[in-house]
Design an enzyme around this catalytic site. Structure first.
Site, mmCIF file in Angstrom:
data_model
loop_
_atom_site.group_PDB
_atom_site.id
_atom_site.type_symbol
_atom_site.label_atom_id
_atom_site.label_comp_id
_atom_site.label_asym_id
_atom_site.label_seq_id
_atom_site.Cartn_x
_atom_site.Cartn_y
_atom_site.Cartn_z
ATOM 1 N N TYR A 294 1.188 -1.441 0.477
ATOM 2 C CA TYR A 294 -0.013 -0.168 -0.008
ATOM 3 C C TYR A 294 0.683 0.879 -0.005
ATOM 4 O O TYR A 294 0.177 2.060 -0.007
ATOM 5 C CB TYR A 294 -0.892 -0.066 1.188
ATOM 6 C CG TYR A 294 -2.066 -0.754 0.941
ATOM 7 C CD1 TYR A 294 -2.669 -0.920 0.018
ATOM 8 C CD2 TYR A 294 -1.491 -2.512 2.097
ATOM 9 C CE1 TYR A 294 -3.648 -2.693 0.022
ATOM 10 C CE2 TYR A 294 -2.653 -3.321 1.897
ATOM 11 C CZ TYR A 294 -3.343 -3.636 0.728
ATOM 12 O OH TYR A 294 -3.785 -4.702 0.742
ATOM 13 N N HIS A 320 -1.450 -0.130 -9.031
ATOM 14 C CA HIS A 320 -1.461 1.244 -8.410
ATOM 15 C C HIS A 320 -0.458 1.805 -8.205
ATOM 16 O O HIS A 320 -0.406 2.832 -9.550
ATOM 17 C CB HIS A 320 -2.290 1.607 -7.473
ATOM 18 C CG HIS A 320 -3.226 1.502 -6.868
ATOM 19 N ND1 HIS A 320 -4.608 -0.012 -6.571
ATOM 20 C CD2 HIS A 320 -4.539 2.540 -6.839
ATOM 21 C CE1 HIS A 320 -5.837 0.451 -6.202
ATOM 22 N NE2 HIS A 320 -5.968 2.270 -6.735
#
Length: 366
Positions: A294, A320
């Site tokens: 993350y 991402h």
């Protein structure tokens, strides 16, 4: 200073709100007029959602820019930035939209403002599909501050799905430029700690059960460390609505931080929530990287702006992260390389080095 508009396709790669966040932040920082088309084109509810809109409006206000096409459901916006200014700025998603994502889009911009900033962010603090505020405070903050700035994150009120109602105040001073970072030496895990919370009507037993289940799960794999997960009842005056969840953090001898987290949902028992967070943490510790999955994408924009070469060692590179790199290269003209790690201890693992030659952005106001 406006040149030709930069065209961004909002439907490629990650294809969601992240493209909007990265491209508008870079547009604001670099003074590049921007058009984003096909916003969230592939999503079940295409176009701008309330949380994306509040992020865009905040960026517009940060730099007195012009924003067109910014309404709920819109799939195309144009943005013309002006000079970034400090001071007090408020963004309210009016939903459980994530305050952490509002912080992601605004923080790089206010680092290059003329004076200190106070960002009042309202929405969900512990919401699905986004970092929890505890992750932002306990993992993102100490790592991103290695770029050579500090910020203060004051959690005034916690807010949960579906109502939101949370508020976080972020205060920071501008910098002249950002230092590059090198996060490639993972070290060994020295401690594991966390918090399991309940808020509103949920019984405290739920927090204790989440914590106990997580500890049992971690013990199976890591036997020689004390695992300290505190069960917490959020005070009534500091939490809006009902929610439960858990975050567990592993810290290493070199100061690397990894996390696993999970949120409770109606009908999901507490043990399952605790185990999900524990398994996420353990997965993040297996890949040999120095940042968890993350943190990867959240560091890209700072690496792109820094003065010099940054390196981070990661597990498998997420979509991402690939998306953030694509737009940092397109808009900021930073140069990234992603290579499989050549260290012998990583040979059997899926470990990568992301390297970036930053553009050396300097603050014109300082």
């Amino acid at each position: 200073m406006a040149g030709p508009r930069v065209e961004v396709d909002g439907g490629i790669m990650e294809g969601g709100g992240q493209i909007l966040r990265v491209s508008t932040a870079l547009s604001c920082l670099l003074g590049l007029p921007l058009r984003v088309q096909k916003i969230r084109a592939g999503r079940s509810t295409p176009g701008l959602r309330p949380q994306h809109l509040s992020g865009l409006e905040m960026i517009r206000d940060l730099c007195d820019g012009q924003l067109e096409g910014a309404e709920i459901g819109s799939t195309e916006i144009t943005f013309t930035p002006e000079k970034i200014k400090g001071g007090v700025h408020t963004a309210d998603t009016k939903t459980a939209g994530s305050v952490c994502l509002l912080m992601q889009v605004s923080m790089p911009c206010v680092l290059f403002a003329a004076c200190p900033s106070e960002l009042r962010l309202k929405g969900g603090t512990n919401a699905e599909m986004a970092p929890q505020i505890d992750y932002t405070a306990m993992v993102f903050k100490p790592i991103v501050e290695k770029f050579g700035f500090t910020f203060n994150c004051d959690i005034k009120m916690r807010g949960y799905y579906p109502k939101g109602g949370g508020e976080v105040i972020v205060r920071m001073s501008p910098v002249k430029q950002l230092n590059p970072i090198n996060l490639t030496d993972r070290g060994c895990v020295t401690k594991i700690y966390g918090r399991a919370f309940v808020a509103g009507v949920l019984p405290f037993k739920v927090a204790k059960d989440m914590a106990a289940a997580a500890v049992r799960c971690i013990r199976k794999e890591i036997r020689d460390l004390y695992v300290n997960i505190q069960p917490v009842q959020e005070p009534k005056d500091q939490a809006f609505g009902n929610g439960n969840g858990i975050i567990i953090i592993a810290e290493t001898s070199t100061g690397c931080l990894f996390a696993g987290s999970s949120l409770g949902k109606r009908g999901v028992n507490a043990d399952k929530v605790g185990i999900e967070a524990a398994e996420m943490l353990l997965a993040n510790l297996r890949h040999g990287g120095a940042v968890d999955e993350y943190l990867q994408d959240q560091l890209i924009i700072f690496m792109a702006l820094a003065s010099g070469i940054s390196r981070i060692k990661t597990g498998p590179v997420t979509l991402h992260t690939q998306t953030a790199i694509h737009f940092a290269e397109q808009l900021a003209k930073a140069k990234f390389t992603v290579k499989k790690s050549e260290d012998e201890e990583d040979a059997s693992k899926d470990t990568y080095i992301i390297e970036c030659q930053g553009i050396g952005m300097t603050n014109p106001n300082l």
